[in-house]
Design a protein around this motif. Sequence first.
Motif, short mmCIF file in Angstrom:
data_model
loop_
_atom_site.label_atom_id
_atom_site.label_comp_id
_atom_site.label_asym_id
_atom_site.label_seq_id
_atom_site.Cartn_x
_atom_site.Cartn_y
_atom_site.Cartn_z
N PHE A 131 0.83 -1.20 0.00
CA PHE A 131 0.00 0.00 0.00
C PHE A 131 0.87 1.26 0.00
O PHE A 131 0.58 2.23 -0.71
CB PHE A 131 -0.93 0.01 1.22
CG PHE A 131 -2.15 -0.82 1.06
CD1 PHE A 131 -3.08 -0.54 0.07
CD2 PHE A 131 -2.40 -1.91 1.89
CE1 PHE A 131 -4.22 -1.30 -0.08
CE2 PHE A 131 -3.53 -2.68 1.75
CZ PHE A 131 -4.45 -2.38 0.77
N TRP A 132 1.90 1.26 0.79
CA TRP A 132 2.79 2.42 0.92
C TRP A 132 3.35 2.81 -0.44
O TRP A 132 3.31 3.98 -0.85
CB TRP A 132 3.90 2.09 1.91
CG TRP A 132 4.82 3.23 2.26
CD1 TRP A 132 5.82 3.76 1.48
CD2 TRP A 132 4.82 3.99 3.47
NE1 TRP A 132 6.44 4.79 2.13
CE2 TRP A 132 5.86 4.95 3.35
CE3 TRP A 132 4.07 3.93 4.64
CZ2 TRP A 132 6.15 5.85 4.37
CZ3 TRP A 132 4.37 4.83 5.65
CH2 TRP A 132 5.39 5.78 5.51
N THR A 149 3.84 5.97 -5.32
CA THR A 149 4.08 5.93 -6.76
C THR A 149 3.01 6.72 -7.51
O THR A 149 3.31 7.45 -8.46
CB THR A 149 4.10 4.47 -7.26
OG1 THR A 149 5.11 3.74 -6.56
CG2 THR A 149 4.40 4.42 -8.75
N THR A 150 1.76 6.58 -7.08
CA THR A 150 0.68 7.35 -7.72
C THR A 150 0.90 8.84 -7.53
O THR A 150 0.73 9.63 -8.47
CB THR A 150 -0.68 6.95 -7.13
OG1 THR A 150 -0.86 5.54 -7.27
CG2 THR A 150 -1.81 7.67 -7.85
N TYR A 199 -8.60 9.76 -3.81
CA TYR A 199 -8.87 8.78 -2.77
C TYR A 199 -7.58 8.20 -2.20
O TYR A 199 -7.48 7.93 -1.00
CB TYR A 199 -9.75 7.66 -3.33
CG TYR A 199 -11.04 8.15 -3.92
CD1 TYR A 199 -12.10 8.51 -3.09
CD2 TYR A 199 -11.21 8.27 -5.29
CE1 TYR A 199 -13.30 8.97 -3.62
CE2 TYR A 199 -12.40 8.73 -5.84
CZ TYR A 199 -13.44 9.08 -5.00
OH TYR A 199 -14.61 9.55 -5.53
N LEU A 200 -6.58 8.01 -3.07
CA LEU A 200 -5.32 7.45 -2.61
C LEU A 200 -4.58 8.40 -1.68
O LEU A 200 -3.92 7.98 -0.73
CB LEU A 200 -4.43 7.10 -3.81
CG LEU A 200 -4.94 5.97 -4.71
CD1 LEU A 200 -3.90 5.62 -5.77
CD2 LEU A 200 -5.30 4.74 -3.90
N LEU A 214 -2.91 5.77 6.21
CA LEU A 214 -1.82 4.81 6.37
C LEU A 214 -0.75 5.37 7.30
O LEU A 214 -0.28 4.68 8.22
CB LEU A 214 -1.23 4.48 5.00
CG LEU A 214 -0.18 3.36 4.94
CD1 LEU A 214 -0.85 2.01 5.14
CD2 LEU A 214 0.55 3.39 3.61
N ILE A 215 -0.35 6.63 7.06
CA ILE A 215 0.65 7.27 7.91
C ILE A 215 0.14 7.39 9.34
O ILE A 215 0.87 7.12 10.30
CB ILE A 215 1.02 8.65 7.35
CG1 ILE A 215 1.78 8.50 6.03
CG2 ILE A 215 1.86 9.45 8.35
CD1 ILE A 215 2.05 9.81 5.32
N ALA A 216 -1.13 7.79 9.47
CA ALA A 216 -1.70 7.94 10.81
C ALA A 216 -1.67 6.63 11.58
O ALA A 216 -1.35 6.59 12.77
CB ALA A 216 -3.13 8.47 10.70
#
Length: 473
Positions: free
Chosen positions: A54-55, A60-61, A378-379, A386-388
């Motif tokens: 996911f990271w 990358t996006t 959305y990403l 994810l960071i949180a």
Amino acid sequence: MSKAIHRNSSALNDAARRASTFITGWTPFCLVVAYLIFSICLYMFISNAIFRVFWFVYLTTNFFTSSVTVVESAMSMGLAREARKAVEKTKDADWVFPTPDDRLLILDLIIVAYLPNEKDIIVDRIHYALENIVYPEDKIRINLLYNTPHAIEPLETEISELAMKHPRLRVTKVANSTSKADNLNYFFTLDTGAHLIAIFDSDHFTHPYGPRWAVERFMQDPKIDVVQGRCIIYNSASSFLSSMISVEFDKIYATSHPGRASLWRFGLFTGSNGFWRANLIRGLKMDGSMLTEDIDSSLRANNLGKKIVHDPNVVSYELAPVNFLSFIRQRLRWTQGWTQVSIRHIPLAFTKSPAGSRDLTMRFGLFSLLFVREFSYYLVTQYTCLIASYVLLNFPITPVELAKTVFFEFPLSEWLFIIGTGGLVSSLVMTYLVLSEFSTLWMMLLFTLIYIPYLPLLFNWPHNALVGIAGVI
């Protein structure tokens, strides 16, 4: 007794109405909060291997999006230089344009209004158009198209009398209309004899030479079907929010739109300050079921192989929202509209137009616009969640540890972050070079400081709301 019952009934109705309004107003916010909490918790329970996937997908996006943004901005710099040269050349010629007046195309300029909302400004806009646009009077007609759910007097009588005094002005109250699309579609059924149709929202002031610059583009290149101009915010000093939107519009209209058109070879009609060949827009019309019917009409024109260009010299000035609630409502409508458009028109990225003009470059650009751009919002939100989740599980003690946790947890993240951030900063520097007269250096500096949090917190809020609402539905 009956009066007391009636009072109690009215009080209950008022209370129910207030409760309904409160629930309706706060439901999207609550759904967004629930969506964010669920996402953060989900990332806390996945394995480290899936976490890494996911990271890198999110980073990358973001890297791709920022890279495309900076390339589009760079492409726009050449167009900006050409536009300035054209202005200087025309100015030196004492504002004499290449095409003689008697050879100019006939232009129908449309001002579209929903009268209850625009009742305080519409007369001023009509007078401005009649008195300030520099274009041969026998070649231009000013058309006011409006709808209203109820009569608004004496305003309606006043604008009707204006039409009787000015032969170039035509005022049309569109019966049974409930939208801008209805107003325009009615006009498109009329045979006015015009070669071009220009569409403006009622809060716009076109630059006096704006229509002439647009028509000159059509005269120079018969293959051009639509000319979209630059929209500038003129109430930038009204509030902090309007000043930030002013810089944002400079970034969108002076770099992003022209740069995209140059890089991927397709443009977009953005709803106002757009000039169409009359036979094309009469055939396409506006799809009232689409919230962003302007973008939809652009992509339907693209499917027919039509050419849309952006011209920085075709300038119009408009109002920005001055409070946060108006801003959120505007962006929510735009977001819903873009989602509709992206779902409907993503096949354009994988097919050629009937005229064969949609080549691989254009199709990749459409894929980037309609899929990667839409999905990236959305990403960005998910990357924030994810960071949180990681910070909550591995709470850093020092600022250095926080920076390492957020940005440099994995080796490749360093390069993706540095290059992505560099791209965003570069695009902002190029925006500074083309700021409008209503955007100041201080506004630009403040916008730069808030740009990174602005993306996930403000610009992505409507996308998050859509996710939450969709979850309930």
